[in-house]
Design a protein around this motif. Sequence first.
Motif, PDB file in Angstrom:
ATOM      1  N   ALA A  63       0.831  -1.208   0.000  1.00 51.00           N
ATOM      2  CA  ALA A  63       0.000   0.000   0.000  1.00 51.00           C
ATOM      3  C   ALA A  63       0.864   1.255   0.000  1.00 51.00           C
ATOM      4  N   GLY A  64       1.935   1.238   0.772  1.00 54.88           N
ATOM      5  CA  GLY A  64       2.837   2.395   0.807  1.00 54.88           C
ATOM      6  C   GLY A  64       3.501   2.647  -0.530  1.00 54.88           C
ATOM      7  N   LEU A  65       3.942   1.578  -1.170  1.00 53.46           N
ATOM      8  CA  LEU A  65       4.544   1.721  -2.501  1.00 53.46           C
ATOM      9  C   LEU A  65       3.528   2.273  -3.501  1.00 53.46           C
ATOM     10  N   TRP A  66       2.302   1.765  -3.442  1.00 50.61           N
ATOM     11  CA  TRP A  66       1.255   2.263  -4.339  1.00 50.61           C
ATOM     12  C   TRP A  66       1.017   3.753  -4.101  1.00 50.61           C
ATOM     13  N   TYR A  67       0.948   4.146  -2.832  1.00 51.21           N
ATOM     14  CA  TYR A  67       0.684   5.553  -2.538  1.00 51.21           C
ATOM     15  C   TYR A  67       1.793   6.451  -3.071  1.00 51.21           C
ATOM     16  N   PHE A  68       3.049   6.052  -2.877  1.00 51.14           N
ATOM     17  CA  PHE A  68       4.143   6.896  -3.353  1.00 51.14           C
ATOM     18  C   PHE A  68       4.239   6.911  -4.873  1.00 51.14           C
ATOM     19  N   TRP A  69       3.669   5.882  -5.518  1.00 48.40           N
ATOM     20  CA  TRP A  69       3.670   5.838  -6.979  1.00 48.40           C
ATOM     21  C   TRP A  69       2.508   6.638  -7.554  1.00 48.40           C
ATOM     22  N   GLN A  70       1.293   6.464  -6.995  1.00 52.60           N
ATOM     23  CA  GLN A  70       0.090   7.062  -7.579  1.00 52.60           C
ATOM     24  C   GLN A  70      -0.494   8.245  -6.792  1.00 52.60           C
ATOM     25  N   ARG A  71      -0.172   8.367  -5.512  1.00 51.39           N
ATOM     26  CA  ARG A  71      -0.690   9.438  -4.656  1.00 51.39           C
ATOM     27  C   ARG A  71      -2.217   9.434  -4.558  1.00 51.39           C
ATOM     28  N   GLY A  72      -2.801   8.237  -4.504  1.00 53.38           N
ATOM     29  CA  GLY A  72      -4.257   8.133  -4.378  1.00 53.38           C
ATOM     30  C   GLY A  72      -4.635   7.283  -3.171  1.00 53.38           C
ATOM     31  N   ILE A  73      -5.568   7.780  -2.375  1.00 55.87           N
ATOM     32  CA  ILE A  73      -5.963   7.077  -1.156  1.00 55.87           C
ATOM     33  C   ILE A  73      -6.771   5.823  -1.475  1.00 55.87           C
ATOM     34  N   LEU A  74      -7.729   5.921  -2.384  1.00 55.28           N
ATOM     35  CA  LEU A  74      -8.569   4.762  -2.691  1.00 55.28           C
ATOM     36  C   LEU A  74      -7.735   3.606  -3.226  1.00 55.28           C
ATOM     37  N   MET A 123      -5.538  -4.002   0.827  1.00 58.13           N
ATOM     38  CA  MET A 123      -6.473  -5.090   1.105  1.00 58.13           C
ATOM     39  C   MET A 123      -6.300  -6.252   0.124  1.00 58.13           C
ATOM     40  N   ALA A 124      -5.917  -5.957  -1.117  1.00 53.62           N
ATOM     41  CA  ALA A 124      -5.682  -7.024  -2.094  1.00 53.62           C
ATOM     42  C   ALA A 124      -4.496  -7.892  -1.700  1.00 53.62           C
ATOM     43  N   VAL A 125      -3.547  -7.328  -0.997  1.00 51.80           N
ATOM     44  CA  VAL A 125      -2.412  -8.113  -0.502  1.00 51.80           C
ATOM     45  C   VAL A 125      -2.777  -8.776   0.826  1.00 51.80           C
ATOM     46  N   TYR A 126      -3.440  -8.038   1.687  1.00 50.73           N
ATOM     47  CA  TYR A 126      -3.742  -8.545   3.031  1.00 50.73           C
ATOM     48  C   TYR A 126      -4.710  -9.729   3.021  1.00 50.73           C
ATOM     49  N   LEU A 127      -5.819  -9.592   2.327  1.00 55.59           N
ATOM     50  CA  LEU A 127      -6.875 -10.623   2.404  1.00 55.59           C
ATOM     51  C   LEU A 127      -6.405 -12.005   1.945  1.00 55.59           C
TER      52      LEU A 127
END
Length: 111
Positions: free
Chosen positions: A81-92, A99-103
């Motif tokens: 999630a952190g990597l995604w945020y720093f790449w895309q800067r989107g909360i959703l 959650m896709a990794v966690y579940l």
Amino acid sequence: MTQPWWLMLLIIAGLTVVTVVTRAFFLIPERELPMPEWLRRGLKYAPLAAIAAVVAPEVLMRDGHLIATLLDARPPAVLAAGLWYFWQRGILGTIVVGMAVYLPLHVALGW
């Protein structure tokens, strides 16, 4: 021992007043409250600090103890999630990726 109904109503009313006054403290005055510049700068970081104080124990601890194994789904989910945020800067997207990794790790593998 059961409390009388009027006492319960009095307690609820008191808690309501305390909640409204504390949450609306900065909205009640008609003009801006004077405060030192260092306090004004510090208050900008209060929401981030509060979120970190709530999220960090959930991510780093289980049953009141630090996570001692790599077989826990939370750290990989936070990393993704952190990597995604720093790449895309989107909360959703951050929430969805986390959650896709966690579940699958938590439900399918039992981590």
